[in-house]
Design an enzyme around this catalytic site. Structure first.
Site, PDB file in Angstrom:
ATOM      1  N   GLU A  90       0.876  -1.237   0.012  1.00 24.81           N
ATOM      2  CA  GLU A  90       0.006   0.091   0.094  1.00 24.81           C
ATOM      3  C   GLU A  90       0.765   1.160   0.020  1.00 24.81           C
ATOM      4  O   GLU A  90       0.646   2.215  -0.762  1.00 24.81           O
ATOM      5  CB  GLU A  90      -0.928  -0.104   1.150  1.00 24.81           C
ATOM      6  CG  GLU A  90      -1.782   1.209   1.555  1.00 24.81           C
ATOM      7  CD  GLU A  90      -1.727   1.700   2.943  1.00 24.81           C
ATOM      8  OE1 GLU A  90      -1.160   2.804   3.029  1.00 24.81           O
ATOM      9  OE2 GLU A  90      -1.790   0.974   3.971  1.00 24.81           O
ATOM     10  N   HIS A  91       1.821   1.435   0.957  1.00 27.25           N
ATOM     11  CA  HIS A  91       2.858   2.435   0.940  1.00 27.25           C
ATOM     12  C   HIS A  91       3.611   2.708  -0.556  1.00 27.25           C
ATOM     13  O   HIS A  91       3.631   3.723  -0.858  1.00 27.25           O
ATOM     14  CB  HIS A  91       3.856   2.312   2.032  1.00 27.25           C
ATOM     15  CG  HIS A  91       3.398   2.592   3.361  1.00 27.25           C
ATOM     16  ND1 HIS A  91       2.431   1.869   4.015  1.00 27.25           N
ATOM     17  CD2 HIS A  91       3.614   3.538   4.132  1.00 27.25           C
ATOM     18  CE1 HIS A  91       2.104   2.198   5.078  1.00 27.25           C
ATOM     19  NE2 HIS A  91       2.968   3.359   5.227  1.00 27.25           N
ATOM     20  N   GLU A 165       7.702   4.493  10.941  1.00 27.83           N
ATOM     21  CA  GLU A 165       6.196   4.344  11.508  1.00 27.83           C
ATOM     22  C   GLU A 165       6.067   3.364  12.592  1.00 27.83           C
ATOM     23  O   GLU A 165       5.253   3.441  13.565  1.00 27.83           O
ATOM     24  CB  GLU A 165       5.225   4.005  10.453  1.00 27.83           C
ATOM     25  CG  GLU A 165       4.745   5.412   9.424  1.00 27.83           C
ATOM     26  CD  GLU A 165       4.101   4.888   8.498  1.00 27.83           C
ATOM     27  OE1 GLU A 165       3.480   3.780   8.265  1.00 27.83           O
ATOM     28  OE2 GLU A 165       3.619   6.000   7.440  1.00 27.83           O
TER      29      GLU A 165
END
Length: 474
Positions: A90-91, A165
């Site tokens: 997704e990133h 993150e």
């Protein structure tokens, strides 16, 4: 849900975010009743492209719109070696394509917002923009899904971002304790994996691993293109056919991924850290899947337990009995009841935050309220919880983005979008007797899963927690 989790859970990043009116056409009518508002909600229209992509929309006269693609893939589709690949992918996808190498600049030039999220069973990419920019938004999303080809350098940048993150997430103890809760409740199964995956996987996943996973799972029948706001269904279908009609629908060697059942295990995982100021405890029993008819009674039960924070006003006048007890006895800092539903199972429980010395009392009163749900909850309490749940359902759909997300998640989960009127009818059908029966079936005398982080020396032994899951009665 996940899907019904999105509808009912009062508490995974996007799912826990709190959301002018449902319809701009009604914003000048201050006296419109709740029943009129529900009755006037536009119908969700659903079409299917030749390759299996479903297109679902809700039309209104908003000057803005949100469009996105929801994909049936997440950490539950991973294995121990590639856990974290869905989130990693997704990133990387958001880094752009050959055609849109300056993706961020293009989105910002439109005054739009592009975002994405990954959960245990779903991945979504969505964009909010002016309604007139719908064609551009659809073109960008279609290109991202089909033509994403990040370079090795972009993959490495994505890897560094995820590792950063992950480091930041360690300070979010709510997320940490829920990951531990899944790890112990669904141990040995894919639902026990975290969405972001372990650090060693993120460091070792290669560019080819990402491409292989995308080719195996980003298939047309597992996609829903959802749109809400100032759009027209026919236009969205036409744009979807143009930009998503080429999404493949065949699997290599016809190897269609099938989700394996994930068993629930009553167990606990404890991480003691006396340097932390507060203890976080999550306790849950096995809930139900999104399509179960018992999802509504369990959601009402969760709403009845409610949520509370010591910063709330009202004191002992809170509607939740557990909140009243917490205030009167100065026990906790906060609590939040939850009903998280996946496709075939779920977690129903509560997240408690309190001082280390108050853990035993908080658990005692929380489990006492659970037992009361099973044995003696009153009709007036159920009626109040039903009204609160209805209000939450409407509030969650306040804007084009949460409405679009609700459409995408529900069509993936149910094959259609269940209207608010239908949800309300299901809620109205529940009375105190039914609630007690359903809660007894799933909560009473069941082995819970427990996760605790922080100064938890005073946490009772698991057997004592288990013994509080029933009452000795004559």
């Amino acid at each position: 849900m996940a899907a019904a989790a999105a509808v009912f859970r009062a508490g995974n990043a996007f799912l826990r975010a709190r959301r002018p009116t449902l319809f701009a056409a009604k914003r000048f009518q201050g006296s419109v009743s709740y029943a009129q508002t529900v009755a006037n909600i536009p119908e969700t229209q659903l079409s299917t492209l030749d390759n299996g992509v479903r297109v679902a929309t809700e039309e209104s006269d908003h000057p803005t719109c949100t469009v996105g693609v929801w994909i049936e893939v997440g950490s539950r589709y991973e294995n121990e070696k590639n856990n974290g690949v869905s989130n990693f992918l997704e990133h990387v996808v958001l880094k752009g394509t050959k055609k849109h190498s300056q993706l961020e600049e293009e989105v910002e030039s439109l005054g739009a917002h592009l975002s994405a999220y990954t959960s245990r069973e779903q991945t979504a990419y969505y964009m909010k923009s002016l309604a007139k920019d719908l064609p551009k938004a659809m073109e960008l999303l279609g290109d991202l899904i089909q033509s994403s080809s990040p370079s090795e350098a972009e993959t490495e940048r994505g890897r560094k971002l995820i590792l950063q993150e992950m480091h930041e997430m360690e300070s979010n103890l709510e997320e940490v304790v829920f990951d531990y809760l899944h790890a112990t409740a669904f141990q040995g199964t894919p639902l026990g994996y975290t969405v972001v995956g372990p650090t060693e996987n993120i460091k070792s996943l290669s560019h080819s691993n990402l491409a292989e996973f995308m080719n195996n799972h980003y298939k047309a029948p597992r996609m829903v293109v959802a749109a809400a706001g100032g759009i027209r269904h026919a236009e969205v279908v036409g744009l979807a056919r143009k930009h998503f009609g080429g999404v493949p629908f065949k699997y290599k060697n016809d190897a269609i991924p099938v989700l394996a059942p994930c068993r629930f295990t009553g167990s606990q995982i404890l991480v003691r850290d006396d340097a932390l100021p507060l203890a976080h405890i999550a306790i849950a029993v096995e809930g139900v899947g999104a399509s179960s008819p018992d999802v509504v009674p369990l959601s009402i039960a969760s709403t009845l337990i409610g949520n509370w924070d010591r910063t709330y006003g009202g004191g002992v006048n809170q509607s939740s009995r557990l909140a009243q007890i917490s205030v009167e006895n100065k026990l906790g800092h906060s609590f939040q009841s939850f009903n998280t539903c996946y496709s075939d199972t779920g977690l129903w429980g509560i997240h408690l935050v309190c001082d280390g010395l108050n853990i035993e009392d908080m658990l005692h009163f929380a489990q006492g309220e659970w037992m009361r749900l099973c044995t003696s909850v009153t009709e007036s309490e159920v009626t109040r919880a039903k009204n609160t749940l209805k209000t939450h359902l409407v509030a969650q759909l306040d804007g084009t983005t949460p409405t679009c997300a609700d459409i995408g998640r529900q069509v993936l989960s149910y094959g259609r979008r269940i209207s608010l009127a239908e949800w309300n009818a299901k809620i109205d059908a529940v009375d105190a007797q039914m609630l007690r029966a359903v809660c007894s079936r799933y909560i009473y005398d069941k082995c819970p899963a427990v996760a605790a982080v922080g100064p938890i020396e005073q946490l009772p032994d698991y057997n004592r927690i288990r013994s509080a899951m029933y009452w000795l009665r004559l």
